[in-house]
Design a protein around this motif. Structure first.
Motif, PDB file in Angstrom:
ATOM      1  N   UNK A 134       0.856  -1.195   0.000  1.00 28.95           N
ATOM      2  CA  UNK A 134       0.000   0.000   0.000  1.00 28.95           C
ATOM      3  C   UNK A 134       0.883   1.234   0.000  1.00 28.95           C
ATOM      4  N   UNK A 135       0.574   2.196  -0.865  1.00 21.88           N
ATOM      5  CA  UNK A 135       1.340   3.435  -0.893  1.00 21.88           C
ATOM      6  C   UNK A 135       0.907   4.309   0.288  1.00 21.88           C
ATOM      7  N   UNK A 136       1.821   5.076   0.880  1.00 16.88           N
ATOM      8  CA  UNK A 136       1.500   5.823   2.092  1.00 16.88           C
ATOM      9  C   UNK A 136       0.652   7.068   1.889  1.00 16.88           C
ATOM     10  N   UNK A 137       0.710   7.684   0.701  1.00 19.75           N
ATOM     11  CA  UNK A 137      -0.036   8.924   0.451  1.00 19.75           C
ATOM     12  C   UNK A 137      -0.764   8.849  -0.886  1.00 19.75           C
ATOM     13  N   UNK A 138      -1.813   8.043  -0.973  1.00 23.89           N
ATOM     14  CA  UNK A 138      -2.508   7.919  -2.266  1.00 23.89           C
ATOM     15  C   UNK A 138      -3.164   9.222  -2.684  1.00 23.89           C
ATOM     16  N   UNK A 139      -3.235   9.417  -3.978  1.00 21.64           N
ATOM     17  CA  UNK A 139      -3.886  10.617  -4.511  1.00 21.64           C
ATOM     18  C   UNK A 139      -5.392  10.532  -4.273  1.00 21.64           C
ATOM     19  N   UNK A 140      -5.933  11.551  -3.617  1.00 19.48           N
ATOM     20  CA  UNK A 140      -7.360  11.581  -3.276  1.00 19.48           C
ATOM     21  C   UNK A 140      -8.155  12.523  -4.165  1.00 19.48           C
ATOM     22  N   UNK A 141      -7.461  13.467  -4.785  1.00 17.44           N
ATOM     23  CA  UNK A 141      -8.137  14.487  -5.588  1.00 17.44           C
ATOM     24  C   UNK A 141      -7.432  14.675  -6.924  1.00 17.44           C
ATOM     25  N   UNK A 142      -8.170  15.240  -7.855  1.00 18.71           N
ATOM     26  CA  UNK A 142      -7.655  15.541  -9.191  1.00 18.71           C
ATOM     27  C   UNK A 142      -7.732  17.049  -9.410  1.00 18.71           C
ATOM     28  N   UNK A 143      -6.610  17.646  -9.706  1.00 16.55           N
ATOM     29  CA  UNK A 143      -6.537  19.103  -9.883  1.00 16.55           C
ATOM     30  C   UNK A 143      -6.862  19.478 -11.330  1.00 16.55           C
ATOM     31  N   UNK A 157      -5.885  19.061  -1.875  1.00 17.20           N
ATOM     32  CA  UNK A 157      -5.766  20.493  -1.589  1.00 17.20           C
ATOM     33  C   UNK A 157      -5.750  20.730  -0.081  1.00 17.20           C
ATOM     34  N   UNK A 158      -5.207  21.872   0.311  1.00 14.35           N
ATOM     35  CA  UNK A 158      -5.226  22.295   1.709  1.00 14.35           C
ATOM     36  C   UNK A 158      -5.939  23.645   1.773  1.00 14.35           C
ATOM     37  N   UNK A 159      -6.964  23.733   2.617  1.00 13.39           N
ATOM     38  CA  UNK A 159      -7.785  24.941   2.701  1.00 13.39           C
ATOM     39  C   UNK A 159      -7.559  25.662   4.029  1.00 13.39           C
ATOM     40  N   UNK A 160      -7.878  26.937   4.032  1.00 15.67           N
ATOM     41  CA  UNK A 160      -7.863  27.724   5.261  1.00 15.67           C
ATOM     42  C   UNK A 160      -9.126  27.435   6.060  1.00 15.67           C
ATOM     43  N   UNK A 161      -9.189  27.998   7.260  1.00 12.85           N
ATOM     44  CA  UNK A 161     -10.386  27.841   8.078  1.00 12.85           C
ATOM     45  C   UNK A 161     -11.604  28.463   7.410  1.00 12.85           C
ATOM     46  N   UNK A 162     -11.363  29.414   6.519  1.00  8.46           N
ATOM     47  CA  UNK A 162     -12.454  30.054   5.788  1.00  8.46           C
ATOM     48  C   UNK A 162     -12.771  29.330   4.474  1.00  8.46           C
ATOM     49  N   UNK A 163     -12.182  28.111   4.301  1.00  4.07           N
ATOM     50  CA  UNK A 163     -12.429  27.260   3.132  1.00  4.07           C
ATOM     51  C   UNK A 163     -11.887  27.870   1.842  1.00  4.07           C
ATOM     52  N   UNK A 164     -10.839  28.669   1.962  1.00  3.48           N
ATOM     53  CA  UNK A 164     -10.158  29.201   0.782  1.00  3.48           C
ATOM     54  C   UNK A 164      -8.953  28.311   0.470  1.00  3.48           C
ATOM     55  N   UNK A 165      -8.696  28.104  -0.801  1.00  2.00           N
ATOM     56  CA  UNK A 165      -7.558  27.270  -1.198  1.00  2.00           C
ATOM     57  C   UNK A 165      -6.267  27.932  -0.727  1.00  2.00           C
ATOM     58  N   UNK A 166      -5.448  27.153   0.000  1.00  2.00           N
ATOM     59  CA  UNK A 166      -4.244  27.715   0.622  1.00  2.00           C
ATOM     60  C   UNK A 166      -2.963  27.123   0.030  1.00  2.00           C
TER      61      UNK A 166
END
Length: 407
Positions: A180-189, A370-379
């Motif tokens: 099993x790979x440790x960090x599988x891709x969860x999203x597609x940009x 992706x990583x978002x801010x607390x305000x749900x903005x792409x960070x």
């Protein structure tokens, strides 16, 4: 295995063109002649036996030319004939429901190419082979000539107690392992406003490797001790992810005729020479297949006929850890980057999310989420090395038909 096989064939062809002598000389190489290459194996296993046909190439790195449209026939000493079907270009197979090799029977291979070339093997008897009584492993420490250091790992051994009339043997193995790979891709940009969940998370796969080692033994002199406690493979858990979940080793023990043993002995000698034809005197090229209409047309390869005994053994991560061995660690080099990490020092400077995405893809990374801010903005965007994000780069998500999960 295929690449190494063709490199050996290349050396064989060069060796065939050299004069063998003791005095110093400058070899005169003839112009290259493409020759038929035959890789054929017939066994008593319930499987589709294969005959692979191709043409030799002048450079081992060139793309191999497959020989398609040939008529390939197996004939036994009872007069039965079996026509092989071309499943893929140059790959001919028997029907496992209609043909199965039988120890004691003698088989002949016939090939007629689409251009009319006619080739035939010498008749080859399938000799019986004894059972593998046990396949087992133990912790081991072996010295590596490449690194000059010792490697910690597991050595696998077989025992064969029963006497056999074969006298000559070859062993091969196949490895399968679940990982099993440790960090599988969860999203597609897509862009900074469109990031979608992937349809399939490629986390767990099964890898498979077939051995390319030439492992043969001659026991005609009565030395059968080599079939007890014979080492067939070594695995270093710290060097790959083979033992991180579950590993399976499948070992085959095959009977050889004296002639086929000599063929593999020759091949192993070329292998040990490291691909340099000047390390040793050139080898004689020989095969048990000939052109019926042109005796000068040298065929490369051998029609192999072997009885086979097989055993599988599983090793779980729990069993590997119990041996106190160092285990493999993935090097994923996780990166979390956004425009904030590339501040502008001039008007129009800095980097956008799109530019960050493509820069990392072009550097061997895969976007995972992706990583978002607390305000749900792409960070930021998260990336890892591709081998840590997609297991299908090294394996398949389809479980082997025989696989049994033991964890």
């Amino acid at each position: 295995m295929a690449k190494k096989w063709y490199r050996i064939i290349f050396i064989l062809l060069i060796s065939f063109t050299l004069f063998t002598c003791i005095d110093p000389y400058v070899p005169q190489l003839r112009s290259f002649e493409s020759r038929l290459v035959v890789d054929a194996l017939i066994t008593d296993e319930v499987t589709a036996n294969y005959v692979r046909l191709s043409r030799s190439v002048s450079n081992p790195d060139d793309i191999t030319e497959k020989v398609s449209g040939a008529t390939v026939i197996l004939t036994d000493d009872l007069g039965n004939s079996f026509i092989l079907e071309e499943r893929n270009p140059g790959d001919y197979r028997t029907d496992s429901l209609l043909f199965r090799g039988e120890p004691g029977r003698t088989y002949t291979l016939s090939v007629e190419t689409a251009e009319g070339g006619q080739y035939e093997s010498t008749p080859c008897m399938m000799l019986p082979v004894q059972d593998i009584d046990s396949l087992y492993y133990q912790r081991d420490r072996i010295f590596s000539d490449e690194t000059g250091e010792f490697r910690e790992g597991i050595s696998f051994y077989i025992d064969s107690e029963e006497e056999s009339t074969a006298g000559h043997y070859r062993w091969s193995y196949d490895e399968w392992w679940k990982f099993s790979v440790p960090d599988p891709s969860l999203f597609r940009y897509i862009n900074d406003s469109t990031i979608l969940q992937v349809d399939t998370i490629k986390r767990t796969c099964y890898a498979h490797v077939h051995s390319d080692v030439i492992d043969i033994e001659n026991t005609v002199s009565g030395n059968t001790e080599n079939l007890k406690g014979k080492m067939v493979h070594f695995v270093a858990p710290a060097e790959s992810d083979r033992l991180l979940i579950q590993y399976c080793l499948e070992v085959r023990q095959m009977s050889l005729s004296a002639e086929e043993y000599e063929f593999w002995y020759l091949m192993s000698g070329i292998n040990e020479a490291g691909g340099d034809i000047f390390d040793k005197q050139p080898y004689q090229v020989f095969s048990n297949i000939r052109n019926l209409n042109d005796p000068e047309d040298q065929v490369i390869g051998y029609f192999q006929v072997s009885a086979v005994k097989m055993q599988r053994l599983y090793v779980t991560v729990r069993e590997a850890l119990a041996l106190g061995l160092p285990m493999y660690q993935y090097e994923c080099d996780r990166q979390e980057k956004g425009p904030i990490d590339y501040p502008s020092i001039s008007p129009g400077g800095g980097m956008t999310f799109d530019e960050i995405y493509w820069a990392h893809l072009n550097s061997g990374y895969t976007f995972i989420k992706p990583i978002f801010t607390d305000q749900n903005a792409l960070y930021r965007l998260a990336f890892v090395r591709s081998a840590c994000a997609d297991c299908t780069l090294r394996g398949t998500m389809q479980k082997p038909w025989f696989w049994v999960d033991l964890n």
